[in-house]
Design a protein around this motif. Structure first.
Motif, PDB file in Angstrom:
ATOM      1  N   UNK A 136       0.909  -1.222  -0.026  1.00 46.33           N
ATOM      2  CA  UNK A 136       0.146  -0.044   0.123  1.00 46.33           C
ATOM      3  C   UNK A 136       0.762   1.389   0.008  1.00 46.33           C
ATOM      4  N   UNK A 137       0.542   2.219  -0.604  1.00 48.48           N
ATOM      5  CA  UNK A 137       1.262   3.527  -0.659  1.00 48.48           C
ATOM      6  C   UNK A 137       1.011   4.289   0.582  1.00 48.48           C
ATOM      7  N   UNK A 138       1.898   4.820   1.204  1.00 50.71           N
ATOM      8  CA  UNK A 138       1.911   5.604   2.368  1.00 50.71           C
ATOM      9  C   UNK A 138       1.040   6.835   2.134  1.00 50.71           C
ATOM     10  N   UNK A 139       0.452   7.245   2.902  1.00 48.54           N
ATOM     11  CA  UNK A 139      -0.595   8.812   2.917  1.00 48.54           C
ATOM     12  C   UNK A 139       0.499   9.837   3.147  1.00 48.54           C
ATOM     13  N   UNK A 140       1.458   9.470   4.004  1.00 50.49           N
ATOM     14  CA  UNK A 140       2.321  10.722   4.560  1.00 50.49           C
ATOM     15  C   UNK A 140       3.622  10.507   3.790  1.00 50.49           C
ATOM     16  N   UNK A 141       4.268  11.252   3.628  1.00 54.03           N
ATOM     17  CA  UNK A 141       5.893  11.308   2.835  1.00 54.03           C
ATOM     18  C   UNK A 141       5.707  10.347   1.758  1.00 54.03           C
ATOM     19  N   UNK A 142       4.787  10.335   1.095  1.00 56.36           N
ATOM     20  CA  UNK A 142       4.439   9.242   0.121  1.00 56.36           C
ATOM     21  C   UNK A 142       5.641   9.109  -1.021  1.00 56.36           C
ATOM     22  N   UNK A 143       6.345  10.225  -1.327  1.00 53.59           N
ATOM     23  CA  UNK A 143       7.532  10.234  -2.390  1.00 53.59           C
ATOM     24  C   UNK A 143       8.569   9.508  -1.788  1.00 53.59           C
ATOM     25  N   UNK A 144       8.788   9.830  -0.471  1.00 49.23           N
ATOM     26  CA  UNK A 144       9.999   9.368   0.395  1.00 49.23           C
ATOM     27  C   UNK A 144       9.964   7.838   0.303  1.00 49.23           C
ATOM     28  N   UNK A 145       8.711   7.161   0.545  1.00 52.08           N
ATOM     29  CA  UNK A 145       8.229   5.836   1.120  1.00 52.08           C
ATOM     30  C   UNK A 145       8.415   5.049  -0.375  1.00 52.08           C
ATOM     31  N   UNK A 146       7.757   5.670  -1.408  1.00 51.61           N
ATOM     32  CA  UNK A 146       8.017   5.163  -2.713  1.00 51.61           C
ATOM     33  C   UNK A 146       9.132   4.835  -3.236  1.00 51.61           C
ATOM     34  N   UNK A 147      10.195   5.716  -2.984  1.00 52.98           N
ATOM     35  CA  UNK A 147      11.497   5.857  -3.608  1.00 52.98           C
ATOM     36  C   UNK A 147      12.192   4.727  -2.425  1.00 52.98           C
ATOM     37  N   UNK A 148      11.945   4.690  -1.272  1.00 49.50           N
ATOM     38  CA  UNK A 148      12.431   3.804  -0.300  1.00 49.50           C
ATOM     39  C   UNK A 148      12.445   2.280  -0.819  1.00 49.50           C
ATOM     40  N   UNK A 149      11.069   1.980  -1.021  1.00 53.58           N
ATOM     41  CA  UNK A 149      10.677   0.540  -1.571  1.00 53.58           C
ATOM     42  C   UNK A 149      11.251   0.220  -3.033  1.00 53.58           C
ATOM     43  N   UNK A 150      11.211   1.363  -3.790  1.00 49.32           N
ATOM     44  CA  UNK A 150      12.033   1.075  -5.018  1.00 49.32           C
ATOM     45  C   UNK A 150      13.396   0.633  -5.076  1.00 49.32           C
ATOM     46  N   UNK A 151      14.367   1.405  -4.031  1.00 51.17           N
ATOM     47  CA  UNK A 151      15.533   1.039  -3.486  1.00 51.17           C
ATOM     48  C   UNK A 151      15.817  -0.349  -3.124  1.00 51.17           C
ATOM     49  N   UNK A 152      14.821  -0.574  -2.049  1.00 47.81           N
ATOM     50  CA  UNK A 152      14.648  -1.942  -1.538  1.00 47.81           C
ATOM     51  C   UNK A 152      14.584  -2.997  -2.473  1.00 47.81           C
ATOM     52  N   UNK A 153      13.762  -2.924  -3.378  1.00 44.02           N
ATOM     53  CA  UNK A 153      13.671  -3.729  -4.638  1.00 44.02           C
ATOM     54  C   UNK A 153      14.865  -4.062  -5.429  1.00 44.02           C
ATOM     55  N   UNK A 154      15.372  -2.902  -5.766  1.00 44.04           N
ATOM     56  CA  UNK A 154      16.767  -2.693  -6.347  1.00 44.04           C
ATOM     57  C   UNK A 154      17.725  -3.609  -5.755  1.00 44.04           C
ATOM     58  N   UNK A 155      17.883  -3.357  -4.398  1.00 43.20           N
ATOM     59  CA  UNK A 155      19.016  -4.044  -3.727  1.00 43.20           C
ATOM     60  C   UNK A 155      18.532  -5.456  -3.607  1.00 43.20           C
ATOM     61  N   UNK A 156      17.355  -5.877  -3.432  1.00 37.81           N
ATOM     62  CA  UNK A 156      16.829  -7.310  -3.304  1.00 37.81           C
ATOM     63  C   UNK A 156      17.321  -7.989  -4.672  1.00 37.81           C
ATOM     64  N   UNK A 157      17.321  -7.321  -5.729  1.00 34.99           N
ATOM     65  CA  UNK A 157      17.725  -7.876  -7.187  1.00 34.99           C
ATOM     66  C   UNK A 157      19.251  -7.991  -7.359  1.00 34.99           C
ATOM     67  N   UNK A 158      19.856  -7.095  -6.630  1.00 33.19           N
ATOM     68  CA  UNK A 158      21.229  -6.929  -6.769  1.00 33.19           C
ATOM     69  C   UNK A 158      21.859  -8.197  -5.843  1.00 33.19           C
ATOM     70  N   UNK A 159      21.025  -8.343  -4.721  1.00 29.08           N
ATOM     71  CA  UNK A 159      21.522  -9.395  -3.734  1.00 29.08           C
ATOM     72  C   UNK A 159      21.327 -10.774  -4.413  1.00 29.08           C
ATOM     73  N   UNK A 160      20.095 -10.981  -5.078  1.00 24.36           N
ATOM     74  CA  UNK A 160      19.762 -12.318  -5.677  1.00 24.36           C
ATOM     75  C   UNK A 160      20.989 -12.581  -6.810  1.00 24.36           C
ATOM     76  N   UNK A 161      21.515 -11.565  -7.643  1.00 27.36           N
ATOM     77  CA  UNK A 161      22.462 -11.852  -8.648  1.00 27.36           C
ATOM     78  C   UNK A 161      23.919 -12.134  -8.060  1.00 27.36           C
TER      79      UNK A 161
END
Length: 142
Positions: free
Chosen positions: A83-108
C-alpha cells in the motif's frame, strides 16, 4: 552529490511505530522457522552467507548454499499487498524502489557465487513456504 536528509516522523505515533519495527525475529519469521524446523531441517538464523557482501539472510542452509529472505509486503513492494503511504509518499515510494533494486542485486550476487536465493513474502502461509524450502534443500543435498 548531496547527502539525503533523514526523514522526520510525521507524528509521535508514527515515530513510535517506526522504532518498534524489528530487524529480526518477527512473527512471520518465527512462524516460518518453526514450520521448517518441524519438517526436520536445521539452519542458521540472521547470517551473512557471503562475508564480503553486506547482506543478511533470514535463514541460511550453509551446506546446500541456500539463503532464504522473508520479505515484508510494505517494505519490499509486494504486488498483492503493498500500500502507498499517505504521509511522505514520495520518500516511501523511493525507499521501496531502492529496496527492490537491492533485493535484485543481492539475488544476482548470491547466484553468481553459487547460492540459491529463496524469497518468501510475509503473507505466504508458513507451511507452504516451509515445504518449498524443504524441497529445495533436499534437492541440493542429493
Amino acid at each position: 552529490m548531496s547527502v539525503p536528509r533523514p526523514v522526520q516522523a510525521s507524528s509521535a505515533a508514527v515515530r513510535k511505530s517506526m522504532q518498534s519495527n524489528k530487524g529480526r525475529d518477527t512473527k512471520p519469521e518465527l512462524a516460518l522457522r518453526k514450520a521448517v524446523h518441524a519438517q526436520g531441517l536445521r539452519y542458521r538464523v540472521s547470517t551473512r552467507p557471503l562475508s564480503a557482501v553486506r547482506r543478511t539472510a533470514d535463514m541460511v542452509f550453509t551446506r546446500g548454499k541456500i539463503a532464504v529472505f522473508l520479505d515484508g509486503c510494505f517494505w519490499h513492494g509486494c504486488p498483492e499487498h503493498h500500500t502507498k503511504s499517505a504521509t511522505n509518499a514520495d520518500y516511501w515510494a523511493e525507499k521501496v524502489r531502492r529496496n527492490r533494486e537491492r533485493d535484485a542485486e543481492t539475488d544476482a550476487l548470491f547466484e553468481a557465487a553459487g547460492w540459491l536465493v529463496i524469497r518468501v513474502w510475509e503473507h505466504e502461509a508458513p507451511q507452504e513456504a516451509a515445504t518449498k524450502i524443504v524441497h529445495e534443500v533436499t534437492k541440493r543435498r542429493s
